[in-house]
Design a protein around this motif. Structure first.
Motif, PDB file in Angstrom:
ATOM      1  N   VAL A 283      39.022  40.486  36.133  1.00 57.09           N
ATOM      2  CA  VAL A 283      39.889  39.406  35.663  1.00 57.09           C
ATOM      3  C   VAL A 283      41.347  39.690  36.004  1.00 57.09           C
ATOM      4  O   VAL A 283      42.121  38.765  36.294  1.00 57.09           O
ATOM      5  N   ILE A 284      41.716  40.967  36.034  1.00 53.02           N
ATOM      6  CA  ILE A 284      43.093  41.325  36.377  1.00 53.02           C
ATOM      7  C   ILE A 284      43.386  40.994  37.833  1.00 53.02           C
ATOM      8  O   ILE A 284      44.459  40.488  38.173  1.00 53.02           O
ATOM      9  N   SER A 285      42.428  41.245  38.704  1.00 56.01           N
ATOM     10  CA  SER A 285      42.620  40.984  40.130  1.00 56.01           C
ATOM     11  C   SER A 285      42.902  39.507  40.382  1.00 56.01           C
ATOM     12  O   SER A 285      43.871  39.143  41.064  1.00 56.01           O
ATOM     13  N   TYR A 286      42.056  38.653  39.805  1.00 55.64           N
ATOM     14  CA  TYR A 286      42.228  37.220  40.033  1.00 55.64           C
ATOM     15  C   TYR A 286      43.478  36.684  39.333  1.00 55.64           C
ATOM     16  O   TYR A 286      44.185  35.821  39.882  1.00 55.64           O
ATOM     17  N   ALA A 287      43.761  37.173  38.129  1.00 58.53           N
ATOM     18  CA  ALA A 287      44.951  36.707  37.407  1.00 58.53           C
ATOM     19  C   ALA A 287      46.223  37.043  38.182  1.00 58.53           C
ATOM     20  O   ALA A 287      47.185  36.261  38.194  1.00 58.53           O
ATOM     21  N   THR A 288      46.234  38.189  38.848  1.00 56.16           N
ATOM     22  CA  THR A 288      47.403  38.573  39.631  1.00 56.16           C
ATOM     23  C   THR A 288      47.575  37.656  40.841  1.00 56.16           C
ATOM     24  O   THR A 288      48.693  37.254  41.173  1.00 56.16           O
ATOM     25  N   ALA A 289      46.475  37.313  41.493  1.00 52.85           N
ATOM     26  CA  ALA A 289      46.547  36.393  42.635  1.00 52.85           C
ATOM     27  C   ALA A 289      47.035  35.008  42.188  1.00 52.85           C
ATOM     28  O   ALA A 289      47.821  34.358  42.885  1.00 52.85           O
ATOM     29  N   ILE A 290      46.565  34.562  41.030  1.00 49.98           N
ATOM     30  CA  ILE A 290      47.009  33.265  40.500  1.00 49.98           C
ATOM     31  C   ILE A 290      48.498  33.294  40.217  1.00 49.98           C
ATOM     32  O   ILE A 290      49.244  32.366  40.543  1.00 49.98           O
ATOM     33  N   TYR A 291      48.960  34.391  39.607  1.00 50.84           N
ATOM     34  CA  TYR A 291      50.377  34.496  39.266  1.00 50.84           C
ATOM     35  C   TYR A 291      51.260  34.536  40.505  1.00 50.84           C
ATOM     36  O   TYR A 291      52.366  33.961  40.519  1.00 50.84           O
ATOM     37  N   ALA A 292      50.794  35.199  41.550  1.00 48.87           N
ATOM     38  CA  ALA A 292      51.586  35.281  42.781  1.00 48.87           C
ATOM     39  C   ALA A 292      51.870  33.880  43.329  1.00 48.87           C
ATOM     40  O   ALA A 292      52.974  33.601  43.806  1.00 48.87           O
ATOM     41  N   ARG A 293      50.878  33.012  43.254  1.00 50.06           N
ATOM     42  CA  ARG A 293      51.079  31.629  43.709  1.00 50.06           C
ATOM     43  C   ARG A 293      51.857  30.805  42.684  1.00 50.06           C
ATOM     44  O   ARG A 293      52.646  29.918  43.037  1.00 50.06           O
ATOM     45  N   ALA A 294      51.666  31.098  41.403  1.00 52.51           N
ATOM     46  CA  ALA A 294      52.341  30.338  40.352  1.00 52.51           C
ATOM     47  C   ALA A 294      53.849  30.523  40.408  1.00 52.51           C
ATOM     48  O   ALA A 294      54.613  29.591  40.133  1.00 52.51           O
ATOM     49  N   ARG A 295      54.293  31.717  40.779  1.00 52.09           N
ATOM     50  CA  ARG A 295      55.734  31.966  40.848  1.00 52.09           C
ATOM     51  C   ARG A 295      56.416  31.046  41.848  1.00 52.09           C
ATOM     52  O   ARG A 295      57.598  30.717  41.699  1.00 52.09           O
ATOM     53  N   ARG A 296      55.689  30.640  42.864  1.00 53.41           N
ATOM     54  CA  ARG A 296      56.239  29.722  43.858  1.00 53.41           C
ATOM     55  C   ARG A 296      56.068  28.258  43.452  1.00 53.41           C
ATOM     56  O   ARG A 296      56.549  27.368  44.153  1.00 53.41           O
ATOM     57  N   GLY A 297      55.348  28.033  42.375  1.00 54.82           N
ATOM     58  CA  GLY A 297      55.034  26.665  42.005  1.00 54.82           C
ATOM     59  C   GLY A 297      53.944  26.067  42.864  1.00 54.82           C
ATOM     60  O   GLY A 297      53.795  24.837  42.925  1.00 54.82           O
ATOM     61  N   LYS A 307      39.355  28.606  40.501  1.00 53.38           N
ATOM     62  CA  LYS A 307      37.993  28.162  40.793  1.00 53.38           C
ATOM     63  C   LYS A 307      37.181  29.287  41.432  1.00 53.38           C
ATOM     64  O   LYS A 307      36.000  29.472  41.109  1.00 53.38           O
ATOM     65  N   ARG A 308      37.795  30.022  42.320  1.00 58.64           N
ATOM     66  CA  ARG A 308      37.098  31.140  42.956  1.00 58.64           C
ATOM     67  C   ARG A 308      36.753  32.215  41.928  1.00 58.64           C
ATOM     68  O   ARG A 308      35.712  32.874  42.016  1.00 58.64           O
ATOM     69  N   MET A 309      37.621  32.378  40.979  1.00 61.63           N
ATOM     70  CA  MET A 309      37.394  33.346  39.901  1.00 61.63           C
ATOM     71  C   MET A 309      36.157  32.968  39.084  1.00 61.63           C
ATOM     72  O   MET A 309      35.286  33.802  38.796  1.00 61.63           O
ATOM     73  N   VAL A 310      36.078  31.693  38.728  1.00 62.67           N
ATOM     74  CA  VAL A 310      34.921  31.209  37.955  1.00 62.67           C
ATOM     75  C   VAL A 310      33.648  31.317  38.780  1.00 62.67           C
ATOM     76  O   VAL A 310      32.588  31.710  38.281  1.00 62.67           O
ATOM     77  N   ALA A 311      33.731  30.973  40.075  1.00 62.09           N
ATOM     78  CA  ALA A 311      32.558  31.048  40.952  1.00 62.09           C
ATOM     79  C   ALA A 311      32.045  32.473  41.090  1.00 62.09           C
ATOM     80  O   ALA A 311      30.846  32.697  41.290  1.00 62.09           O
ATOM     81  N   ALA A 312      32.939  33.460  40.955  1.00 64.41           N
ATOM     82  CA  ALA A 312      32.539  34.863  41.057  1.00 64.41           C
ATOM     83  C   ALA A 312      31.955  35.390  39.750  1.00 64.41           C
ATOM     84  O   ALA A 312      31.572  36.562  39.674  1.00 64.41           O
ATOM     85  N   GLY A 313      31.881  34.515  38.752  1.00 64.52           N
ATOM     86  CA  GLY A 313      31.310  34.931  37.476  1.00 64.52           C
ATOM     87  C   GLY A 313      32.292  35.649  36.566  1.00 64.52           C
ATOM     88  O   GLY A 313      31.880  36.288  35.586  1.00 64.52           O
TER      89      GLY A 313
END
Length: 630
Positions: A283-297, A307-313
Motif C-alpha cells: 500500500v505504501i508503494s502505490y500511495a507514493t506513486a499516487i502522491y507523486a502525481r497528486a503534487r502536480r495536480g 485503479k491499478r492498486m485495487v486491481a493488484a488486490g
C-alpha cells in the motif's frame, strides 16, 4: 494560494516508507524491530562468552583459596614445631595468642596475613582478587599423548572445535560491529546528515567487510529526508553491486525521495523496477506513486494508479485517498475533492485534518466561501480540531472573493481556538486586502503587517511582497517603497515578485527612471528579470510623456536575448509603447510572426490612465499568481 496549498497535505508515509516493510503474510517489520532482534542475538552471544569467562575465573579463585589455606596450615605447623610451648600451657589457642620471642611473633603475623588474604580472595572487591593461571585438566593432559600418537586424523579432530570456536567469535564480533554501525547510521539519518551516514557505511565496508541490507536502507532514508534523489539512486546501485538484493523498503524509500522531489516519472519507473524484480508492491508503494502525481495536480494519472492498486488486490488506505483529494485541491476542483472525501467516509476510513483541509483549500481556490465554511463545520462535528493550515485555507477562501471582513472573522476564531497565526495566515488576510482594492486597501494591508510583527511572527518575504502588491493595486508608490525598505532593514533579500510588485505602482505613473533604478538594484542583488517585471518596465515607457518608444524596443530586445518569452501582457504593453505597426514588425523579426493581441477597449469616461490601470490590473493579477507560485 500555492504557498498554503503546498503545506496543506503531505500524505507520503514518512516512517513506514523509509523504515518499514510488510512481508506477504502481512507481518510488519521496522528497522527498530530488526535492530532489537539483532541486539538480542548479540547480547545472547555475549552472555555465553561471559558465562565461560566467569566459570574460569570462579575455578581459578577457588584454586587460589585452596593454595592459601594450605600455606596457612603449613605456617601453623611450623610455628607449633619450632616456637610452641606445648598443650600444657593452654593448647593451640594459647599458642596463637601467647607471647613468644621475635621469631614466633613474625610467624604468627604471617599466619594472620595469609588468613586475611584468603578472606579477601573469597569475597573482597574485584580489584583485590587474585587469579591463578588456568591449567589443563588431567583428562586433557592424558588425552594429548594419545591424540599425538593417532596421527593427522586425531590432530584434525582437535583443531576442528578450535576453528569452529574461532569462527563463532569472528561472527560474533562482526555482528556487534554491524549493529553498532547501523545504530550510528540511523542516528545520522534521523538528524538528516546524509554525508555522515554515507561515510559511516563506506568506512564499515573498508574496515569490517560486508554490511547488510538494513545498513543501506538507513542511508537511503537519510537521502529521502534530504530529497536527494541522485544520491539515493547511487546507493541502491551500490547495494546491488555488493551482491545485496534491495527490499521493498529500499524501493519505497527511493520512491519517496522521487515523489518529494517532484519526479513522478522516476517514482513510477522505480515502482515498475521493483515489480520486475519479483517484489510485491504494498500500500505504501502505490500511495507514493499516487502522491507523486497528486503534487502536480495530475488527477487522471493519480486515479489510474488508484485503479491499478485495487486491481493488484491492495486495499487503498486513508493516505491514498488523501493524496487523490490533494490532486483535486491543486486544481481547485472542489466537487472532485468532495466526492473522494465522501468515498472515504463510505468506506469507513479514518478522515483526518489533512483530508478536510485539502477540501477546504479546493473550495478556497474556487472562491466558494460558503462551501469552505460547510466543510469546516463538518470537520468540527467529526471531532477534529483544525490547525493553522486549515484556518489559513479558510481565510484564503475569503481573500479570493475580496471579503476582508470575513477573513478577519476567521482570523479571530483561530486565535480564540488557541492557535497562533503564522506567516501564511497573515499573508492570506493581506491578499484579501489586495483583492478588495480601494483607497484604504494599502493602509489596511500595512496595518496587518504591523500586527504580524507585533505578534512575533518570523519575518517573511511573502508577507512584505503581499503588502507591496496591495500598495501597487492602490497606486500608492510611496507606501510600497517604504514597505520595501522595511523588508531590507529586516535583513530579508527581496525576490523577483517583490521587485515586480514595487515597480508596478511607479510604472502606472510613467516613472520609467524609477523603474530602471529598481531594475539596477535587482540586478545588483543577482535577481534575474522575469515577464512580470518586463511588463512593468514596458508599461512605464508606454505611460510616460513623452513615450519612450526607443527605450521600450531596446528593453524588449534585451529581454528576448536573455531567453524570455513574450506573453500577451508583455506584447500588449509593447504595443502601447511603440505602436501597433512597429510592434507587428518586431513580432515578425523576433517572434516568428507572433500575433499581436487586440488593444483593450477604452472604458467610458476613461483616459489613458484608466486604460493603464486596466492593463496593469491584468499584469498585477499575473504578478499575484507568480507570487503565490513562488
Amino acid at each position: 494560494m500555492e504557498s498554503i496549498t503546498s503545506s496543506i497535505i503531505t500524505p507520503v508515509p514518512q516512517v513506514p516508507v523509509s523504515c518499514d516493510a510488510t512481508d506477504p503474510a502481512g507481518e510488519k517489520f521496522t528497522n527498530s524491530t530488526v535492530c532489537k532482534s539483532d541486539t538480542q542475538a548479540i547480547a545472547s552471544a555475549h552472555g555465553g562468552v561471559t558465562k565461560q569467562r566467569k566459570g574460569a575465573q570462579h575455578s581459578s579463585r577457588w584454586t587460589t583459596i585452596g593454595g592459601l589455606s594450605a600455606l596457612s596450615l603449613v605456617l601453623v605447623a611450623a610455628d607449633l614445631a619450632f616456637f610452641g610451648r606445648g598443650s600444657k600451657d593452654g593448647g593451640l589457642l594459647s599458642l596463637l595468642v601467647g607471647y613468644g620471642d621475635g621469631a614466633s611473633l613474625t610467624m604468627e603475623l604471617a599466619l594472620i596475613i595469609s588468613l586475611a588474604g584468603t578472606a579477601i580472595v573469597a569475597g573482597g572487591p574485584a580489584w583485590l582478587r587474585f587469579t591463578a593461571p588456568t591449567r589443563r585438566n588431567s583428562s586433557e593432559s592424558k588425552a594429548v599423548p594419545h591424540l599425538r600418537s593417532g596421527g593427522a586424523t586425531a590432530r584434525s579432530d582437535v583443531a576442528a572445535p578450535k576453528k569452529a570456536a574461532n569462527s563463532t567469535r569472528v561472527v560474533s564480533r562482526h555482528a556487534v560491529a554491524l549493529a553498532q554501525c547501523n545504530q550510528s547510521i540511523d542516528t545520522a539519518a534521523r538528524e538528516g546528515d546524509t554525508q555522515k551516514a554515507g561515510q559511516m557505511l563506506l568506512e564499515f565496508e573498508r574496515v569490517s567487510g560486508q554490511p547488510d541490507v538494513m545498513s543501506y536502507n538507513l542511508v537511503l532514508r537519510a537521502c529521502a529526508k534530504a530529497v536527494d534523489v541522485d544520491a539515493a539512486e547511487r546507493w541502491v546501485k551500490r547495494m546491488e553491486s555488493k551482491g545485496l538484493r534491495p527490499t521493498s523498503c529500499s524501493y519505497n524509500t527511493l520512491m519517496d525521495a522521487c515523489a518529494k522531489a517532484g519526479k513522478a516519472e522516476a517514482c513510477e519507473a522505480w515502482l515498475q523496477r521493483m515489480l520486475d524484480a519479483g517484489l510485491e508492491a504494498n500500500v505504501i508503494s502505490y500511495a507514493t506513486a499516487i502522491y507523486a502525481r497528486a503534487r502536480r495536480g495530475d488527477v487522471g494519472a493519480a486515479k489510474a494508479w488508484l485503479k491499478r492498486m485495487v486491481a493488484a488486490g491492495v486495499e487503498p488506505d486513508a493516505v491514498s485517498y488523501n493524496s487523490l483529494i490533494h490532486a483535486y485541491s491543486v486544481k481547485g476542483n472542489a466537487a472532485g475533492a468532495e466526492r473522494w472525501l465522501e468515498e472515504m467516509r463510505k468506506k469507513s476510513l479514518e478522515t483526518s485534518v489533512a483530508s478536510f483541509t485539502a477540501v477546504i483549500d479546493a473550495c478556497a481556490k474556487s472562491g466558494d466561501v460558503s462551501r469552505a465554511e460547510h466543510w469546516m463545520e463538518q470537520m468540527l462535528q467529526d471531532g477534529l480540531a483544525p490547525n493553522v493550515v486549515t484556518f489559513s485555507a479558510m481565510i484564503d477562501a475569503c481573500a479570493k472573493c475580496g471579503n476582508v471582513v470575513r477573513a478577519e472573522v476567521w482570523h479571530e476564531k483561530m486565535i480564540a481556538c488557541g492557535i497562533a497565526p503564522n506567516a501564511h495566515s497573515y499573508s492570506a488576510i493581506i491578499n484579501a486586502c489586495t483583492k478588495a482594492g480601494g483607497e484604504g486597501g494599502a493602509e489596511i494591508a500595512e496595518q496587518w503587517l504591523d500586527r504580524s510583527e507585533n505578534a512575533g511572527v518570523e519575518s517573511d518575504v511573502v508577507i512584505y511582497s503581499a503588502v507591496i502588491d496591495a500598495c501597487g493595486k492602490a497606486g500608492d508608490a510611496e507606501r510600497a517603497l517604504r514597505v520595501f525598505q522595511r523588508m531590507r532593514a529586516k535583513g530579508l533579500k527581496p525576490h523577483i515578485v517583490a521587485y515586480a510588485a514595487l515597480a508596478r505602482p511607479f510604472a502606472y505613473r510613467g516613472d520609467w527612471i524609477k523603474v530602471e533604478s529598481i531594475r539596477q538594484s535587482m540586478e545588483a542583488d543577482g535577481v534575474a528579470m522575469n515577464e512580470f517585471f518586463l511588463y512593468a518596465q514596458l508599461l512605464a515607457y508606454a505611460v510616460a510623456r513623452p513615450r519612450q518608444h526607443d527605450r521600450a524596443e531596446q528593453c524588449f530586445r534585451d529581454a528576448l536575448s536573455a531567453g524570455m518569452v513574450a506573453n500577451d501582457h508583455v506584447v500588449g504593453a509593447l504595443v502601447r509603447a511603440v505602436g501597433r505597426g512597429r510592434c507587428v514588425e518586431l513580432m515578425n523579426e523576433l517572434c516568428n510572426g507572433r500575433e499581436v493581441p487586440a488593444q483593450p477597449q477604452r472604458r467610458a469616461g476613461g483616459g489613458s490612465g484608466g486604460r493603464s490601470g486596466t492593463t496593469a490590473r491584468s499584469g498585477a493579477s499575473g504578478g499575484r499568481t507568480g507570487h503565490e507560485t513562488a
